[in-house]
Enzyme design. Structure first.
Site, PDB file in Angstrom:
ATOM      1  CB  CYS A  87      -0.968  -0.042   1.189  1.00  0.00           C
ATOM      2  SG  CYS A  87      -2.362   1.096   1.016  1.00  0.00           S
ATOM      3  CG  HIS A 194      -3.195  -3.765   3.482  1.00  0.00           C
ATOM      4  ND1 HIS A 194      -2.162  -3.209   4.187  1.00  0.00           N
ATOM      5  CD2 HIS A 194      -3.871  -2.731   2.920  1.00  0.00           C
ATOM      6  CE1 HIS A 194      -2.206  -1.879   4.072  1.00  0.00           C
ATOM      7  NE2 HIS A 194      -3.232  -1.563   3.313  1.00  0.00           N
ATOM      8  CD  GLU A 196      -0.263  -5.802   5.623  1.00  0.00           C
ATOM      9  OE1 GLU A 196      -0.489  -4.602   5.880  1.00  0.00           O
ATOM     10  OE2 GLU A 196      -0.359  -6.262   4.464  1.00  0.00           O
TER      11      GLU A 196
END
Length: 223
Positions: A87, A194, A196
């Protein structure tokens, strides 16, 4: 010795802990690193987290891109190391010239978007990041950005061989439906959604863990 990773922390980072914990679950010995300090030697993986580095003033990632730690990424990758920007981290990699093009305001609705999306693995890339998924495989993960519209001045043909993942349903107007981009070595990955935040079943998806587990296997084999 375990593979070593670092999470570069900028003023305004807010995804640093998420990325730190994801690196650790993948098997990395992980440390935080101040963006204003040069990268230490002996790293296997460098991570640039999501957030709003320097408040995203002027352009997202622009004020963070000259940081001392960013200057060390090219040499790190030239030695065989990996780097990922997620991002805001993707925006910083682009502003620093480590990935081509630009990231602009979302289109057609230029506001912040935050929702779950699907991305699809594209093509046969020789990249450690993609060793955990196959071409055509879809991964579910969240997006959270206002400037995720990828653009290249030479058009989609200029990035056709560099797109790692594309949006199944383009949420932001990105050229070529690009959701993630590789550098020519395949060792730098910029990804706008994202992974993660999609690395545990508790979070709603563990698809993102594939990227970090593949990176860890590469680093362990390289060691």
């Amino acid at each position: 010795m375990s593979a070593r990773a670092t999470v570069i922390v900028f003023p305004g980072s807010n995804g640093d802990r998420d990325l730190f914990e994801t690196f650790e679950r993948a098997g990395f010995e992980t440390r935080y690193h101040d963006s204003r300090e040069p990268l230490p030697n002996g790293l296997d993986l460098v991570g640039l987290p999501g957030g709003f580095a320097y408040g995203d003033y002027w352009r997202a990632g622009m004020l963070a891109s000259p940081a001392a730690a960013i200057h060390g990424i090219k040499a790190h990758v030239d030695r065989g190391g990996l780097a990922i920007g997620i991002c805001n981290g993707f925006q910083i990699l682009v502003e620093a010239g480590l990935l081509p093009g630009a990231l602009r305001n979302n289109e057609p609705n230029p506001v912040y978007h935050h929702r779950w999306i699907e991305i699809e693995h594209v093509g046969e890339h020789d990249s450690p990041w993609l060793a955990g998924s196959a071409p055509g495989q879809r991964l579910r993960m969240p997006m959270a950005h206002g400037e995720g519209n990828y653009f290249h001045p030479e058009g989609p043909d200029a990035i056709r061989d560099r797109i790692a993942f594309r949006y199944v349903n383009n949420p932001n107007g990105s050229m070529g439906n690009a959701a993630a981009l590789l550098d020519p070595t395949g060792r730098i990955l910029g990804v706008m959604p994202h992974p993660e935040r999609a690395s545990l079943p508790l979070l709603g998806s563990e698809d993102g863990a594939r990227l970090f587990e593949a990176a860890h296997r590469y680093c362990e084999q390289r060691a």
